[in-house]
Design a protein around this motif. Structure first.
Motif, short mmCIF file in Angstrom:
data_model
loop_
_atom_site.label_atom_id
_atom_site.label_comp_id
_atom_site.label_asym_id
_atom_site.label_seq_id
_atom_site.Cartn_x
_atom_site.Cartn_y
_atom_site.Cartn_z
N SER A 1 46.08 45.15 50.70
CA SER A 1 44.66 44.64 50.31
C SER A 1 45.03 43.02 49.79
O SER A 1 45.93 42.90 48.92
CB SER A 1 44.18 45.36 48.78
OG SER A 1 43.06 44.37 48.25
N LEU B 1 43.26 41.53 47.83
CA LEU B 1 43.09 41.22 46.46
C LEU B 1 43.94 41.77 45.48
O LEU B 1 43.75 41.43 44.31
CB LEU B 1 41.53 42.00 46.00
CG LEU B 1 40.41 41.67 46.93
CD1 LEU B 1 39.34 42.80 46.89
CD2 LEU B 1 39.92 40.34 46.73
N TRP B 2 44.89 42.28 46.15
CA TRP B 2 46.29 42.67 45.24
C TRP B 2 47.50 42.09 45.50
O TRP B 2 48.69 42.37 45.28
CB TRP B 2 46.39 44.27 45.41
CG TRP B 2 45.48 44.95 44.39
CD1 TRP B 2 44.46 45.58 44.92
CD2 TRP B 2 45.64 45.32 43.10
NE1 TRP B 2 43.45 46.17 43.84
CE2 TRP B 2 44.44 46.17 42.51
CE3 TRP B 2 46.49 44.90 42.15
CZ2 TRP B 2 44.14 46.57 41.33
CZ3 TRP B 2 46.39 45.53 40.99
CH2 TRP B 2 45.28 46.10 40.63
N THR C 1 48.67 41.50 41.47
CA THR C 1 47.59 41.29 40.44
C THR C 1 46.35 41.10 41.15
O THR C 1 46.06 40.88 42.35
CB THR C 1 47.72 40.19 39.54
OG1 THR C 1 47.81 38.97 40.44
CG2 THR C 1 49.31 39.90 38.68
N HIS C 2 45.33 41.60 40.22
CA HIS C 2 43.96 41.79 40.76
C HIS C 2 43.17 41.30 39.48
O HIS C 2 42.86 42.07 38.59
CB HIS C 2 43.42 42.90 41.30
CG HIS C 2 42.04 43.22 41.63
ND1 HIS C 2 41.23 42.40 42.66
CD2 HIS C 2 41.12 43.99 41.13
CE1 HIS C 2 40.24 42.64 42.65
NE2 HIS C 2 39.78 43.51 41.77
N TYR C 3 42.53 40.05 39.25
CA TYR C 3 42.08 39.45 38.15
C TYR C 3 42.80 39.70 37.05
O TYR C 3 44.01 39.54 37.07
CB TYR C 3 40.61 40.11 38.07
CG TYR C 3 39.70 39.68 39.21
CD1 TYR C 3 39.07 38.31 39.51
CD2 TYR C 3 39.32 40.41 40.48
CE1 TYR C 3 38.31 37.90 40.32
CE2 TYR C 3 38.57 40.24 41.41
CZ TYR C 3 38.06 38.77 41.52
OH TYR C 3 37.33 38.53 42.38
#
Length: 86
Positions: free
Chosen positions: A44, A46-47, A51-53
């Motif tokens: 992903s 996003l990862w 980290t994601h956010y």
């Protein structure tokens, strides 16, 4: 280590310490847990880097999802690679 049956597939169980090693830093795998299932989010975008956010991989994110802007359906696109030990 135990083997657990999930959707007619036998899954390995992992401890929280084993999950923590799949944080994108210590190993190439990036895993997260949600409601007892461990998901592989390695691919992903996003990862990236684990980290994601404000969330960090290698952890059980069940309680943190309550503040997320999405529902649990987001996990359907990721492979379940194991079960988190109680």
């Amino acid at each position: 280590m135990r083997i657990f049956e999930f959707e007619n597939t036998f899954m390995q169980t992992y401890s929280k310490a084993q999950l923590a090693k799949r944080n994108g830093q210590d190993r190439d795998e990036i895993w997260i847990a949600f409601k007892g299932k461990i998901y592989d989010v390695t691919d992903s975008r996003l990862w990236r880097n684990g980290t994601h956010y404000e969330h960090w991989a290698g952890q059980d994110l069940t309680e943190e999802l309550t503040a997320a802007p999405h529902t649990a359906l987001v996990f359907e696109r990721f492979e379940v690679v194991g079960m988190l030990e109680d």
